[in-house]
Design an enzyme around this catalytic site. Structure first.
Site, PDB file in Angstrom:
ATOM      1  CG  ASN A 207     104.490  -4.301  69.987  1.00  0.00           C
ATOM      2  OD1 ASN A 207     105.326  -3.623  69.403  1.00  0.00           O
ATOM      3  ND2 ASN A 207     104.032  -3.992  71.190  1.00  0.00           N
ATOM      4  CG  ASP A 275     106.457   0.735  74.186  1.00  0.00           C
ATOM      5  OD1 ASP A 275     105.754   0.447  75.178  1.00  0.00           O
ATOM      6  OD2 ASP A 275     107.422   0.050  73.819  1.00  0.00           O
ATOM      7  CG  ASP A 303     103.108   2.148  81.515  1.00  0.00           C
ATOM      8  OD1 ASP A 303     102.518   1.073  81.802  1.00  0.00           O
ATOM      9  OD2 ASP A 303     104.335   2.283  81.595  1.00  0.00           O
ATOM     10  CB  ILE A 304      97.600  -0.452  80.094  1.00  0.00           C
ATOM     11  CG1 ILE A 304      97.122   0.301  78.844  1.00  0.00           C
ATOM     12  CG2 ILE A 304      96.432  -1.171  80.767  1.00  0.00           C
ATOM     13  CD1 ILE A 304      96.596  -0.604  77.743  1.00  0.00           C
ATOM     14  CG  LEU A 305     102.196  -3.183  84.296  1.00  0.00           C
ATOM     15  CD1 LEU A 305     101.243  -4.180  84.946  1.00  0.00           C
ATOM     16  CD2 LEU A 305     103.461  -3.888  83.789  1.00  0.00           C
ATOM     17  CG  PHE A 322     103.288 -11.042  80.246  1.00  0.00           C
ATOM     18  CD1 PHE A 322     103.700 -12.187  79.579  1.00  0.00           C
ATOM     19  CD2 PHE A 322     102.289 -11.147  81.201  1.00  0.00           C
ATOM     20  CE1 PHE A 322     103.114 -13.418  79.857  1.00  0.00           C
ATOM     21  CE2 PHE A 322     101.695 -12.369  81.477  1.00  0.00           C
ATOM     22  CZ  PHE A 322     102.116 -13.507  80.805  1.00  0.00           C
ATOM     23  CE  LYS A 336     106.921  -3.865  81.473  1.00  0.00           C
ATOM     24  NZ  LYS A 336     106.650  -4.557  80.198  1.00  0.00           N
ATOM     25  CE  LYS A 340     106.313  -0.267  82.619  1.00  0.00           C
ATOM     26  NZ  LYS A 340     105.958   0.755  81.643  1.00  0.00           N
TER      27      LYS A 340
END
Length: 398
Positions: A207, A275, A303-305, A322, A336, A340
């Site tokens: 990214n 992703d 998906d860490i968050l 974020f 989101k 999440k």
């Protein structure tokens, strides 16, 4: 820092020329500074200079009978609130890690039961040498706080990590250590930078993140007294001082590092995690084949968050995510947050024309369960300070 005493051990490196400024800045804030110079340090800065600026005797000789009669080295090592080593040369770090005590400085460091903070400075080759890295790991394991080093030009003409952090950065770290803050005693995790997902040994997916915002957030939280674990992908900016730095490359490595860092009181996920990754990266460089295009099969990254937000036990008290959006910023970021299951989302508009992704400024929207707070466009350091203040306020409410 009125009433706080600092035992300043000056190592023998060219960065010692910054010590007079450091002493002035510390004394401006009310700290008392007792200087100790190694034999090599006296080649770069004189005892008279540092003594005049500190307003106290500069100690140099372990076997000085007058010094021992006035204040023995054992008492000197324990009379301070903090022992500060600036610059910490490769040789001095090796002595500290090995438990040597063959001169005034190393003996004081062995005899102290006071917190120790060091600011390394040396040639990039010396910093990257396996022996120095082993010594660094040993010192960190012993609980010594390490400030830097930064990347930059060096007196030897080379460029890279090994440049001592600036005096004002040291002053900020010392101030946070000695005066505490609203986050003192709180363990905080911050992820930052991009992740690099390998296609083959020379290519990767990533990214467009410089890591500047996450780095600023970690620094701001540390300034409020937090014990910060900073997990960073390959960023364009050097890591902050006064934090524990854990470098990673891929999303899977970042998740593992996050899980290894738990438990924490607060987790801030500022990293721009890819992703997707290539399902099977090639062990060899993929070659062109007469116009035939390679076919890459992708797999979804963890998906860490969401993983941390949805923990059943051991979940951080506050989880901040974020959201980098290009369309319908508030709506997408709000969705989101709900999806999440994190507590807060810091959203921003990263369309190319904003110049935010990789730039020096940011314009964020803080989305919480109790409402939406839009901030004006600010320098990323100021955004970090505002967010750190909100986090501190929330922690104090709990």
């Amino acid at each position: 820092m009125n009433g706080k005493r600092i035992l300043l051990i000056v190592g023998g490196g060219i960065a010692a020329f910054k010590v007079p400024e450091l002493i002035r800045r510390l004394r401006e804030r009310g700290a008392a500074v007792t200087p100790v110079l190694t034999r090599a340090a006296q080649e770069f800065v004189t005892p008279l200079t540092v003594s005049s600026l500190a307003g106290e005797k500069a100690y140099t000789d372990l076997f000085d009978l007058t010094d021992e009669a006035e204040m023995g080295h054992i008492q000197l090592s324990r009379a301070a609130d903090l022992v500060l080593v600036v610059p910490a040369t490769a040789d001095l770090m090796a002595k500290m890690a090995g438990g040597h005590a063959d001169d005034m400085a190393s003996t004081l460091l062995m005899a102290t039961d006071t917190p120790v903070m060091i600011a390394p400075a040396m040639n990039v080759r010396m910093w990257e040498h396996p022996a120095t890295q082993r010594n660094l790991a040993a010192l960190q394991q012993d609980g010594i706080t390490v400030l830097g080093p930064d990347q930059g030009d060096m007196a030897c003409g080379e460029y890279g990590p090994g440049r001592m952090v600036e005096p004002m950065q040291i002053v900020e770290a010392v101030t946070a250590a000695l005066t505490g803050g609203p986050l003192r005693g709180k363990r905080v995790l911050v992820t930052s930078g991009p992740t690099h997902e390998p296609i083959d040994p020379v290519r990767y997916i990533a990214n467009r993140s410089s890591g500047a915002q996450g780095t600023a957030i970690a620094s701001a939280l540390a300034a409020l007294g937090a014990d910060v674990i900073f997990i960073t992908g390959p960023a364009d900016v050097p890591p902050p001082t006064g934090v524990t730095v854990v470098p990673v490359e891929t999303a899977q490595q970042m998740l593992q590092a996050v899980q290894d860092a738990l438990p924490v009181h607060v987790a801030v996920f500022a990293a721009a995690v890819a992703d997707w990754r290539v399902a099977s990266s090639s062990a060899s460089k993929i070659k062109k084949q007469d116009g035939k295009l390679p076919v890459l099969e992708f797999a979804e990254n963890p998906d860490i968050l969401a993983t941390i937000s949805q923990m059943k036990t051991g979940r951080p008290d506050l989880v901040v995510g974020f959201a980098a959006e290009t369309d319908d910023v508030i709506a997408n970021a709000t969705a989101k947050r709900a999806r999440k299951q994190c507590d807060w989302i810091v959203a921003n508009d990263v369309r190319p024309e904003t110049g935010i992704m990789g730039g020096a400024e940011n314009a964020v929207i803080l989305i919480r369960e109790d409402g939406v707070e839009e901030w004006p466009r600010l320098d990323k350091a100021e955004v970090a300070k505002r967010l750190a203040k909100r986090i501190a306020d929330k922690v104090e409410e709990a």
